[in-house]
Design a protein around this motif. Sequence first.
Motif, mmCIF file in Angstrom:
data_model
loop_
_atom_site.group_PDB
_atom_site.id
_atom_site.type_symbol
_atom_site.label_atom_id
_atom_site.label_comp_id
_atom_site.label_asym_id
_atom_site.label_seq_id
_atom_site.Cartn_x
_atom_site.Cartn_y
_atom_site.Cartn_z
ATOM 1 N N SER A 173 19.149 26.662 17.523
ATOM 2 C CA SER A 173 19.174 28.142 17.893
ATOM 3 C C SER A 173 18.132 28.682 16.696
ATOM 4 N N HIS A 174 18.356 28.179 15.447
ATOM 5 C CA HIS A 174 17.012 29.090 14.790
ATOM 6 C C HIS A 174 15.703 28.521 15.059
ATOM 7 N N LEU A 175 15.526 27.338 15.557
ATOM 8 C CA LEU A 175 14.407 26.925 15.799
ATOM 9 C C LEU A 175 13.655 27.423 17.027
ATOM 10 N N GLU A 176 14.632 27.851 17.671
ATOM 11 C CA GLU A 176 14.305 28.463 19.211
ATOM 12 C C GLU A 176 13.688 29.891 18.913
ATOM 13 N N ARG A 177 14.568 30.515 17.893
ATOM 14 C CA ARG A 177 14.000 32.003 17.638
ATOM 15 C C ARG A 177 12.593 32.078 17.081
ATOM 16 N N GLU A 178 12.279 30.902 16.425
ATOM 17 C CA GLU A 178 10.928 30.460 15.876
ATOM 18 C C GLU A 178 9.814 30.843 16.710
ATOM 19 N N VAL A 179 10.231 30.279 17.903
ATOM 20 C CA VAL A 179 8.948 30.294 18.899
ATOM 21 C C VAL A 179 9.428 31.184 20.251
ATOM 22 N N SER A 180 10.364 32.271 19.837
ATOM 23 C CA SER A 180 10.409 33.086 20.933
ATOM 24 C C SER A 180 9.214 33.986 20.678
ATOM 25 N N ILE A 181 8.958 35.008 21.630
ATOM 26 C CA ILE A 181 7.911 35.753 21.969
ATOM 27 C C ILE A 181 7.916 36.790 20.604
ATOM 28 N N GLY A 182 6.925 36.782 20.074
ATOM 29 C CA GLY A 182 6.973 37.849 18.739
ATOM 30 C C GLY A 182 7.882 37.383 17.713
ATOM 31 N N GLY A 183 8.033 35.968 17.498
ATOM 32 C CA GLY A 183 9.103 35.558 16.495
ATOM 33 C C GLY A 183 8.062 35.387 15.331
#
Length: 216
Positions: A173-183
Amino acid sequence: MAISPRKLRSDLYSYSYQSDANTPLVISVVASLIERTMARNERIANNCGGALSRTKVFDCHEAPDMTIQSYLERIFRYTKAGPSVYVVAYVYIDRFRQANPGFRISPWNVHRLLITTMMVASKYVEDMNYRNSYFARVGGLRTKELNKMEVELLFMMGFKLHVNVSVFESYCSHLEREVSIGGGYHIERTIRCAEKFNSTQNQAQRLYNHIARIML
């Protein structure tokens, strides 16, 4: 290449282990996270008016001329380690840093830290593994060096190698947040580009001022 959280998640859980499989997307994300940590350490050192603190653990005399992204891709090319191995290796790096607050990731230790954690993570995740001597060749080290770093890593982590499902999910989930829009993944790259541009501009300005003084 644009990486979406959904695409990353799909790659993490449905990766194909075929010999011609594409490079896992998680490599780019992990590389960016570690680069950000190194950049933050350098900024802190510069603000304090000193160089990065050098540690003996994983340290080398000269920083390798290879980016983190390229180094991780090299490990994948010769070991075919799946995405889960990179996630677990990142967990180990995080645990190592927490257990050793004085340790700072730097250009002098990051490559050795990566090959060591990747090897240990591969042993934990994969059913079949290469010998330490093979990982050493992939990482550009002598087997004796890698063996020593593996032992140091294990003791300094307190042999806390188990990664349960909830921990693995939290890091995914932490890695996913890194590639979220504006992350942070996109922001950090923008910051680094801006820093390089400002550095170039400052060098050009200093050169102009030097020429102007000579002409005067």
